[in-house]
Design a protein around this motif. Structure first.
Motif, PDB file in Angstrom:
ATOM      1  N   LEU A   1      77.172   1.686  -9.718  1.00  0.00           N
ATOM      2  CA  LEU A   1      77.370   1.053 -11.299  1.00  0.00           C
ATOM      3  C   LEU A   1      76.642   2.076 -12.114  1.00  0.00           C
ATOM      4  O   LEU A   1      77.043   2.331 -13.381  1.00  0.00           O
ATOM      5  CB  LEU A   1      77.315  -0.269 -11.436  1.00  0.00           C
ATOM      6  N   ASN A   2      75.430   2.436 -11.559  1.00  0.00           N
ATOM      7  CA  ASN A   2      74.570   3.208 -12.513  1.00  0.00           C
ATOM      8  C   ASN A   2      74.719   4.636 -12.500  1.00  0.00           C
ATOM      9  O   ASN A   2      74.108   5.343 -13.020  1.00  0.00           O
ATOM     10  CB  ASN A   2      73.104   2.843 -12.535  1.00  0.00           C
ATOM     11  N   ARG A   3      76.064   4.873 -12.158  1.00  0.00           N
ATOM     12  CA  ARG A   3      76.578   6.318 -12.229  1.00  0.00           C
ATOM     13  C   ARG A   3      77.933   6.474 -12.775  1.00  0.00           C
ATOM     14  O   ARG A   3      78.719   7.028 -12.827  1.00  0.00           O
ATOM     15  CB  ARG A   3      76.630   7.067 -10.811  1.00  0.00           C
ATOM     16  N   ASN A   4      78.416   5.217 -13.131  1.00  0.00           N
ATOM     17  CA  ASN A   4      80.043   4.905 -13.268  1.00  0.00           C
ATOM     18  C   ASN A   4      80.212   4.766 -14.995  1.00  0.00           C
ATOM     19  O   ASN A   4      81.294   4.574 -15.210  1.00  0.00           O
ATOM     20  CB  ASN A   4      80.315   3.701 -12.700  1.00  0.00           C
ATOM     21  N   TYR A   5      79.056   4.936 -15.878  1.00  0.00           N
ATOM     22  CA  TYR A   5      79.439   4.746 -17.080  1.00  0.00           C
ATOM     23  C   TYR A   5      80.016   5.968 -17.600  1.00  0.00           C
ATOM     24  O   TYR A   5      79.961   6.940 -16.906  1.00  0.00           O
ATOM     25  CB  TYR A   5      78.106   4.582 -17.781  1.00  0.00           C
ATOM     26  N   PRO A   6      80.706   6.068 -18.677  1.00  0.00           N
ATOM     27  CA  PRO A   6      81.576   7.150 -19.132  1.00  0.00           C
ATOM     28  C   PRO A   6      80.835   8.346 -19.592  1.00  0.00           C
ATOM     29  O   PRO A   6      81.555   9.238 -19.404  1.00  0.00           O
ATOM     30  CB  PRO A   6      82.588   6.618 -20.327  1.00  0.00           C
ATOM     31  N   TYR A   7      79.626   8.380 -20.269  1.00  0.00           N
ATOM     32  CA  TYR A   7      79.214   9.437 -20.589  1.00  0.00           C
ATOM     33  C   TYR A   7      78.772  10.393 -19.679  1.00  0.00           C
ATOM     34  O   TYR A   7      77.797  10.069 -18.903  1.00  0.00           O
ATOM     35  CB  TYR A   7      77.902   9.257 -21.574  1.00  0.00           C
ATOM     36  N   LYS A   8      79.322  11.561 -19.791  1.00  0.00           N
ATOM     37  CA  LYS A   8      78.724  12.764 -18.686  1.00  0.00           C
ATOM     38  C   LYS A   8      79.140  12.117 -17.306  1.00  0.00           C
ATOM     39  O   LYS A   8      78.423  12.680 -16.330  1.00  0.00           O
ATOM     40  CB  LYS A   8      77.327  13.018 -18.857  1.00  0.00           C
ATOM     41  N   TRP A   9      80.078  11.250 -17.185  1.00  0.00           N
ATOM     42  CA  TRP A   9      80.349  10.866 -15.851  1.00  0.00           C
ATOM     43  C   TRP A   9      80.867  12.012 -14.985  1.00  0.00           C
ATOM     44  O   TRP A   9      81.302  12.907 -15.401  1.00  0.00           O
ATOM     45  CB  TRP A   9      81.449   9.838 -15.777  1.00  0.00           C
ATOM     46  N   GLY A  10      80.231  12.016 -13.603  1.00  0.00           N
ATOM     47  CA  GLY A  10      80.590  13.011 -12.741  1.00  0.00           C
ATOM     48  C   GLY A  10      79.570  13.923 -12.429  1.00  0.00           C
ATOM     49  O   GLY A  10      79.894  15.143 -11.957  1.00  0.00           O
ATOM     50  N   GLY A  11      78.509  14.155 -13.229  1.00  0.00           N
ATOM     51  CA  GLY A  11      77.626  15.446 -13.362  1.00  0.00           C
ATOM     52  C   GLY A  11      76.862  15.308 -12.439  1.00  0.00           C
ATOM     53  O   GLY A  11      76.689  14.586 -11.194  1.00  0.00           O
ATOM     54  N   ILE A  12      75.541  15.931 -12.647  1.00  0.00           N
ATOM     55  CA  ILE A  12      74.319  16.019 -11.538  1.00  0.00           C
ATOM     56  C   ILE A  12      73.624  14.532 -11.486  1.00  0.00           C
ATOM     57  O   ILE A  12      73.744  13.812 -12.222  1.00  0.00           O
ATOM     58  CB  ILE A  12      73.340  17.041 -12.234  1.00  0.00           C
ATOM     59  N   GLY A  13      73.271  14.470 -10.050  1.00  0.00           N
ATOM     60  CA  GLY A  13      72.621  13.099  -9.625  1.00  0.00           C
ATOM     61  C   GLY A  13      73.538  12.107  -9.309  1.00  0.00           C
ATOM     62  O   GLY A  13      73.251  10.891  -8.994  1.00  0.00           O
ATOM     63  N   ALA A  14      75.013  12.241  -9.347  1.00  0.00           N
ATOM     64  CA  ALA A  14      75.744  11.439  -8.834  1.00  0.00           C
ATOM     65  C   ALA A  14      76.758  11.932  -7.873  1.00  0.00           C
ATOM     66  O   ALA A  14      77.110  13.341  -7.933  1.00  0.00           O
ATOM     67  CB  ALA A  14      76.759  10.804 -10.005  1.00  0.00           C
ATOM     68  N   SER A  15      77.271  11.184  -7.120  1.00  0.00           N
ATOM     69  CA  SER A  15      78.117  11.735  -5.700  1.00  0.00           C
ATOM     70  C   SER A  15      79.490  11.577  -5.918  1.00  0.00           C
ATOM     71  O   SER A  15      79.684  10.592  -6.055  1.00  0.00           O
ATOM     72  CB  SER A  15      77.428  11.242  -4.321  1.00  0.00           C
ATOM     73  N   PRO A  16      80.299  12.496  -5.392  1.00  0.00           N
ATOM     74  CA  PRO A  16      81.885  12.575  -5.344  1.00  0.00           C
ATOM     75  C   PRO A  16      82.018  11.682  -3.950  1.00  0.00           C
ATOM     76  O   PRO A  16      83.249  11.302  -3.704  1.00  0.00           O
ATOM     77  CB  PRO A  16      82.145  13.639  -5.295  1.00  0.00           C
ATOM     78  N   ASN A  17      81.070  11.303  -2.973  1.00  0.00           N
ATOM     79  CA  ASN A  17      81.544  11.013  -1.492  1.00  0.00           C
ATOM     80  C   ASN A  17      81.447   9.469  -1.942  1.00  0.00           C
ATOM     81  O   ASN A  17      80.265   8.854  -2.102  1.00  0.00           O
ATOM     82  CB  ASN A  17      80.137  11.592  -0.571  1.00  0.00           C
ATOM     83  N   PRO A  18      82.529   8.848  -1.438  1.00  0.00           N
ATOM     84  CA  PRO A  18      82.431   7.445  -1.520  1.00  0.00           C
ATOM     85  C   PRO A  18      81.443   6.714  -0.844  1.00  0.00           C
ATOM     86  O   PRO A  18      81.320   5.406  -1.011  1.00  0.00           O
ATOM     87  CB  PRO A  18      84.005   7.029  -1.095  1.00  0.00           C
ATOM     88  N   CYS A  19      81.129   7.138   0.291  1.00  0.00           N
ATOM     89  CA  CYS A  19      80.207   6.621   1.078  1.00  0.00           C
ATOM     90  C   CYS A  19      78.530   6.643   0.822  1.00  0.00           C
ATOM     91  O   CYS A  19      77.683   6.167   1.283  1.00  0.00           O
ATOM     92  CB  CYS A  19      80.394   7.196   2.726  1.00  0.00           C
ATOM     93  N   SER A  20      78.536   7.852  -0.344  1.00  0.00           N
ATOM     94  CA  SER A  20      77.129   7.608  -0.785  1.00  0.00           C
ATOM     95  C   SER A  20      76.771   6.515  -1.470  1.00  0.00           C
ATOM     96  O   SER A  20      77.523   5.917  -2.122  1.00  0.00           O
ATOM     97  CB  SER A  20      77.056   8.825  -1.780  1.00  0.00           C
TER      98      SER A  20
ATOM     99  N   ALA B   1      86.784   6.866 -11.333  1.00  0.00           N
ATOM    100  CA  ALA B   1      86.826   7.417 -12.598  1.00  0.00           C
ATOM    101  C   ALA B   1      85.901   6.461 -13.451  1.00  0.00           C
ATOM    102  O   ALA B   1      85.083   5.590 -13.047  1.00  0.00           O
ATOM    103  CB  ALA B   1      88.183   7.104 -12.993  1.00  0.00           C
ATOM    104  N   PRO B   2      85.715   7.334 -14.562  1.00  0.00           N
ATOM    105  CA  PRO B   2      84.558   6.544 -15.452  1.00  0.00           C
ATOM    106  C   PRO B   2      84.976   4.952 -15.721  1.00  0.00           C
ATOM    107  O   PRO B   2      86.236   4.654 -15.862  1.00  0.00           O
ATOM    108  CB  PRO B   2      84.748   7.247 -16.823  1.00  0.00           C
ATOM    109  N   LEU B   3      84.127   4.104 -15.729  1.00  0.00           N
ATOM    110  CA  LEU B   3      84.399   2.586 -15.633  1.00  0.00           C
ATOM    111  C   LEU B   3      85.346   2.289 -14.642  1.00  0.00           C
ATOM    112  O   LEU B   3      85.896   1.209 -14.786  1.00  0.00           O
ATOM    113  CB  LEU B   3      84.763   2.272 -17.143  1.00  0.00           C
ATOM    114  N   SER B   4      85.698   2.916 -13.590  1.00  0.00           N
ATOM    115  CA  SER B   4      86.532   2.254 -12.596  1.00  0.00           C
ATOM    116  C   SER B   4      85.635   1.085 -11.896  1.00  0.00           C
ATOM    117  O   SER B   4      86.445   0.433 -11.063  1.00  0.00           O
ATOM    118  CB  SER B   4      86.661   3.307 -11.410  1.00  0.00           C
ATOM    119  N   GLY B   5      84.450   1.061 -11.889  1.00  0.00           N
ATOM    120  CA  GLY B   5      83.859  -0.339 -11.318  1.00  0.00           C
ATOM    121  C   GLY B   5      84.122  -1.447 -12.384  1.00  0.00           C
ATOM    122  O   GLY B   5      84.002  -1.326 -13.479  1.00  0.00           O
ATOM    123  N   ARG B   6      84.709  -2.552 -11.597  1.00  0.00           N
ATOM    124  CA  ARG B   6      84.966  -3.584 -12.376  1.00  0.00           C
ATOM    125  C   ARG B   6      83.959  -4.293 -13.269  1.00  0.00           C
ATOM    126  O   ARG B   6      84.297  -4.577 -14.317  1.00  0.00           O
ATOM    127  CB  ARG B   6      85.411  -4.627 -11.300  1.00  0.00           C
TER     128      ARG B   6
END
Length: 423
Positions: free
Chosen positions: A247-266, A273-278
């Motif tokens: 959840l602390n990589r899921n906020y919308p500002y600069k979502w998907g950048g460095i320090g966050a993984s696209p791997n769902p198992c990570s 997507a941004p704010l996809s976490g309930r």
């Protein structure tokens, strides 16, 4: 190749109920830039399969890596192959888990025991009871988690229309000291209102909204299934067999950048997507009602004893951030007060450059999206003796010292600084 094959076997054989017997945490301290780069390379190789309690950040700062028993030998060999000296920081993680709870943690306060950890249901009931017992407290139900639990907050207010201070804990499930510290501080506010002039001024100056446990599903799971669980409990849409968004990589500002993984198992999966976490979606919608009126935003974590401000999404200290001097000065005041009871030292700095970049994180969200001039992420105790497994005997010291910082913040006028840029 041998190491990677072992990692895949380890992931496939993970059991539903986690026992951490034989798990070790190794500590590596980079002494020069070459060693730091080698650690970054190792992190990129292993971060989706072993648990970096502390990621490679800067020289002379520990990197802590938790490793399963069938991987310990291979990872140690890999560290040696890269000429990286290490020490065994935790000999057996399960032993630390077993020692986290205490049998003689005496409650110095009547009623609710603030010196022990509490389940998700107990925290929920605590919110209700606080609102029942104290006239300045209101129970707030922000919305439902992915699994249908109530995400609760308390509002502490003496009435009237005031600016808002918003603090949250427990966004990472395994960081139990965070919700415990939130509850301890909330109790200090309500029980000392009208008694301690500094506390009375805190409530008369601001309306306080406190979310003790944002990631309620993950927190509940960390009690029943896996003490070291970090993420929420929402299966990834892109790969449903992998459960949980950081959840602390899921906020919308600069979502998907460095320090966050696209791997769902990570462990640092940034979500579909941004704010996809309930939970992030729910709290974001709820916070919109305070648009332009939030004076202070703090997200409490552990561990490392850090008080950090934006930007968090980048290594670059030179990117425009016109509030950083104001944020730094206020954080110094807060941590100076925090130090008084026990001598606990906190590092104050910019989140990305001074810790590690984490795009889509809360401090940048508070600053750039909510437009809060004073937005922080705070890493509570400790610096490494216990890591995430802070013994219950240290809940009260954490609460006492952090509350001293909170009193400083609540008695500061928190003036608005220059316009917040969108970078």
């Amino acid at each position: 190749m041998k190491l990677l094959c072992a990692l895949l076997v380890f992931v496939a054989s993970a059991s539903a109920v986690k026992n951490y017997g034989g798990y070790q945490v190794l500590r590596v301290v980079p002494q020069d830039m070459e060693q730091l780069q080698r650690l970054h390379d190792l992190y990129n190789l292993l971060e989706d399969t072993v648990d970096f309690w502390k990621e490679p950040t800067r020289l002379n700062q520990p990197v802590d890596i938790m490793i399963g028993p069938n991987l310990v030998k291979d990872v140690k060999l890999e560290l040696s192959r890269r000429d990286l000296d290490f020490s065994i920081y935790v000999e057996d993680v399960q032993t630390n888990i077993n020692n986290e709870r205490c049998t003689d943690c005496v409650n110095a306060k009547a009623g609710f025991n603030y010196n022990i950890y509490h389940t998700a249901d107990e925290i929920s009931q605590w919110v209700t009871d606080m609102a029942t017992d104290y006239s300045i407290v209101t129970e707030i139900n922000i919305g439902k988690s992915h699994e249908g639990r109530d995400i609760k907050a308390i509002k502490i207010s003496s009435g009237g229309s005031k600016r808002v201070i918003y603090i949250q804990g427990g966004i990472h499930a395994r960081e139990w000291i965070s919700p415990a510290t939130m509850m301890y501080m909330a109790n200090e506010i309500v029980t000392n209102y009208g008694v301690d002039p500094a506390v009375t001024d805190m409530v008369d100056n601001y309306d306080w909204y406190i979310v003790p446990s944002l990631n309620v599903d993950g927190y509940a799971y960390s009690w029943t299934n896996d003490r070291m669980w970090r993420k929420n409990r929402q299966p990834a849409f892109s790969l449903p067999s992998c459960v949980g968004t950081d959840l602390n990589r899921n906020y919308p500002y600069k979502w998907g950048g460095i320090g966050a993984s696209p791997n769902p198992c990570s462990e640092t999966f940034y979500g579909d997507a941004p704010l996809s976490g309930r939970e992030t979606s729910v709290v974001h919608k709820w916070l919109q009602r305070f648009s332009g009126n939030i004076a202070l935003f703090i997200d409490f974590h552990n561990y490392s004893q850090l008080w950090l401000y934006p930007w968090g999404y980048t290594h670059d200290k030179d990117i425009r951030q016109p509030h950083k001097d104001l944020q730094h000065a206020l954080a110094i005041k807060a941590t100076d007060a925090l130090k008084v009871p026990y001598g606990t030292e906190y590092f104050v700095g910019m989140s990305g450059p001074d810790m590690y970049p984490a795009a889509g994180a809360s401090e940048d969200y508070g600053y750039a999206t909510l437009r809060v001039s004073y937005s922080y992420i705070v890493e509570l105790r400790d610096e490494g003796n216990y890591g995430f497994l802070i013994p219950e005997s240290l809940i009260e010291p954490s609460g006492i010292e952090t509350f001293e910082a909170l009193k400083v913040l609540g008695n500061d006028p928190l003036p608005k600084g220059p316009p917040i840029p969108v970078v």
